[in-house]
Enzyme design. Structure first.
Site, PDB file in Angstrom:
ATOM      1  N   MET A   1      39.964  23.607  63.506  1.00 52.81           N
ATOM      2  CA  MET A   1      39.201  24.642  64.202  1.00 52.81           C
ATOM      3  C   MET A   1      39.538  26.020  63.633  1.00 52.81           C
ATOM      4  O   MET A   1      39.298  27.043  64.282  1.00 52.81           O
ATOM      5  CB  MET A   1      39.477  24.591  65.702  1.00 52.81           C
ATOM      6  CG  MET A   1      39.041  23.250  66.303  1.00 52.81           C
ATOM      7  SD  MET A   1      38.768  23.305  68.079  1.00 52.81           S
ATOM      8  CE  MET A   1      40.374  23.798  68.655  1.00 52.81           C
TER       9      MET A   1
ATOM     10  N   ALA B   1      41.782  29.290  62.069  1.00 49.87           N
ATOM     11  CA  ALA B   1      43.038  30.009  62.351  1.00 49.87           C
ATOM     12  C   ALA B   1      44.181  29.228  61.693  1.00 49.87           C
ATOM     13  O   ALA B   1      45.184  28.889  62.339  1.00 49.87           O
ATOM     14  CB  ALA B   1      43.258  30.210  63.853  1.00 49.87           C
TER      15      ALA B   1
ATOM     16  N   HIS C   1      48.391  23.178  59.570  1.00 46.55           N
ATOM     17  CA  HIS C   1      47.113  22.798  58.951  1.00 46.55           C
ATOM     18  C   HIS C   1      47.269  22.636  57.436  1.00 46.55           C
ATOM     19  O   HIS C   1      46.736  21.703  56.844  1.00 46.55           O
ATOM     20  CB  HIS C   1      46.067  23.894  59.169  1.00 46.55           C
ATOM     21  CG  HIS C   1      45.656  24.119  60.588  1.00 46.55           C
ATOM     22  ND1 HIS C   1      45.856  25.330  61.218  1.00 46.55           N
ATOM     23  CD2 HIS C   1      45.024  23.324  61.486  1.00 46.55           C
ATOM     24  CE1 HIS C   1      45.356  25.264  62.449  1.00 46.55           C
ATOM     25  NE2 HIS C   1      44.856  24.058  62.642  1.00 46.55           N
TER      26      HIS C   1
ATOM     27  N   GLN D   1      34.695  20.444  73.251  1.00 49.72           N
ATOM     28  CA  GLN D   1      36.013  19.946  73.636  1.00 49.72           C
ATOM     29  C   GLN D   1      36.791  20.952  74.479  1.00 49.72           C
ATOM     30  O   GLN D   1      37.936  20.688  74.853  1.00 49.72           O
ATOM     31  CB  GLN D   1      36.822  19.526  72.406  1.00 49.72           C
ATOM     32  CG  GLN D   1      37.320  20.674  71.543  1.00 49.72           C
ATOM     33  CD  GLN D   1      37.912  20.159  70.245  1.00 49.72           C
ATOM     34  OE1 GLN D   1      37.211  19.671  69.363  1.00 49.72           O
ATOM     35  NE2 GLN D   1      39.224  20.245  70.116  1.00 49.72           N
TER      36      GLN D   1
ATOM     37  N   GLU E   1      50.131  14.797  64.060  1.00 55.46           N
ATOM     38  CA  GLU E   1      50.808  14.232  65.239  1.00 55.46           C
ATOM     39  C   GLU E   1      51.018  15.291  66.319  1.00 55.46           C
ATOM     40  O   GLU E   1      51.335  14.953  67.452  1.00 55.46           O
ATOM     41  CB  GLU E   1      52.169  13.651  64.829  1.00 55.46           C
ATOM     42  CG  GLU E   1      52.057  12.390  64.003  1.00 55.46           C
ATOM     43  CD  GLU E   1      53.417  11.800  63.670  1.00 55.46           C
ATOM     44  OE1 GLU E   1      54.450  12.396  64.053  1.00 55.46           O
ATOM     45  OE2 GLU E   1      53.440  10.750  63.004  1.00 55.46           O
TER      46      GLU E   1
ATOM     47  N   VAL F   1      54.584  20.097  62.019  1.00 50.01           N
ATOM     48  CA  VAL F   1      55.285  21.123  61.247  1.00 50.01           C
ATOM     49  C   VAL F   1      55.729  22.220  62.219  1.00 50.01           C
ATOM     50  O   VAL F   1      54.936  22.671  63.058  1.00 50.01           O
ATOM     51  CB  VAL F   1      54.365  21.707  60.155  1.00 50.01           C
ATOM     52  CG1 VAL F   1      55.120  22.738  59.318  1.00 50.01           C
ATOM     53  CG2 VAL F   1      53.821  20.585  59.266  1.00 50.01           C
TER      54      VAL F   1
ATOM     55  N   SER G   1      50.955  26.430  65.947  1.00 52.64           N
ATOM     56  CA  SER G   1      49.725  26.214  66.696  1.00 52.64           C
ATOM     57  C   SER G   1      48.889  27.486  66.614  1.00 52.64           C
ATOM     58  O   SER G   1      49.443  28.597  66.629  1.00 52.64           O
ATOM     59  CB  SER G   1      50.050  25.930  68.169  1.00 52.64           C
ATOM     60  OG  SER G   1      48.892  26.094  68.967  1.00 52.64           O
TER      61      SER G   1
END
Ligand code: AMP
Length: 279
Positions: free
Chosen positions: A22, A24, A29, A53, A143, A174, A183
């Site tokens: 998504m 950012a 990522h 979502q 994960e 990570v 995040s």
């Protein structure tokens, strides 16, 4: 590297690897992208903030959007294509809503399924659509969103005729040096909130270190989360494959969802529990 918004231009990329995001983009990522580079060719990174979502009152509108930086970072990490469709391309007005049947892990554990009603229907809808448009041979998921990874794996298995050669590849979470999982939502945290957010990974580490069984591990997590002034949605140890209550000693998964004020964070870790851990 190409930026594609029109799925008609994706044909040259069929049969490669896909990393759905998504945007950012952060170090988590980018690790997925680097793995994607190794497991498929060409490599498509999708960037799409999927409205279906997000629940009512969740952060779709204010979700961080850093498109130009994302394109540069994806290119540097080895992507061949950034696929960035708009909402009408993913969900053409007038098309029937296509949500694949939800597997049990998307509806029964009482974790994200219970706290974000409709979330996994939206995830399965967008992931199925991306699989149909990009037609990857391998798709990489983190994960970090452990229940989501299991849901996507089960969905892909359940729709074997729709994506016959597709393999879902998982990648470990990570973390920053202090343990906080990367995040996109960390961008919302101010200094004090970021310090409190460390309670999430510390709670998981406490569960991992606790060798007193599931209940003791869950108590340790609650204590650690409370000590960091976090509001707990769940802090549980579950069977790592089904996310149902863990019954057989062995490898399980500790999972936490907690809120720092109005910022919701999730994380998880593998844990061992049962007689083996005390031998
Ligand atoms: P998102 O952009 O949040 O939808 O995440 C896109 C993908 O990146 C998902 O498969 C996530 O599980 C994965 N991801 C997010 N954060 C991390 C992280 N810290 N480590 C590894 N994978 C991650």
């Amino acid at each position: 590297m190409k930026v594609i918004t029109d799925p008609g231009e994706l044909a040259a990329s069929y049969g490669g690897a896909l990393v759905p995001t998504m945007g950012a983009l952060h170090e988590g990522h980018l690790s997925l992208v680097r793995l994607g580079r190794l497991v498929g060719d060409p490599l498509v990174v999708s960037i799409f903030v999927n409205p279906t979502q997000f629940g009512r009152g969740e952060d779709w509108q204010r979700y961080p959007r850093t498109f130009d930086d994302d394109v540069a970072a994806a290119a540097a990490a080895g992507a061949d294509v950034v696929f960035a469709p708009d909402v009408e391309t993913v969900y053409p007005p007038g098309d029937p809503v296509d949500i694949p049947p939800l597997p049990p892990v998307a509806t029964t554990p009482g974790l994200e399924d219970a706290h974000r009603p409709g979330h996994f229907a939206g995830v399965c809808q967008v992931v199925a659509r991306l699989f149909d448009l990009v037609r990857p041979r391998r798709a990489v998921f983190g994960e970090k969103d452990y229940q989501q990874l299991l849901v996507v794996q089960a969905m892909a298995r359940g729709q074997g005729e729709r994506w016959p050669d597709l393999e879902i590849v998982g990648y470990p979470t990570v973390r920053a040096a202090d343990g906080l999982a990367f995040s996109s939502r960390n961008a919302y945290l101010d200094r004090d909130q970021r310090r409190r957010a460390l309670g999430v990974s510390r709670a998981l580490a406490a569960a991992r270190a606790d060798d007193g069984g599931v209940e003791a591990a869950e108590r340790s997590m609650q204590e650690m989360l409370a000590a960091h002034d976090l509001a707990v949605d769940y802090a549980v140890v579950r069977d790592a494959r089904t996310l149902e209550p863990a019954e057989t000693p062995g490898v399980a998964r500790a999972l936490v969802a907690a809120r720092v004020d109005d910022i919701r964070l999730i994380d998880n870790m593998a844990v061992q529990f049962g007689p083996e851990t005390r031998s």
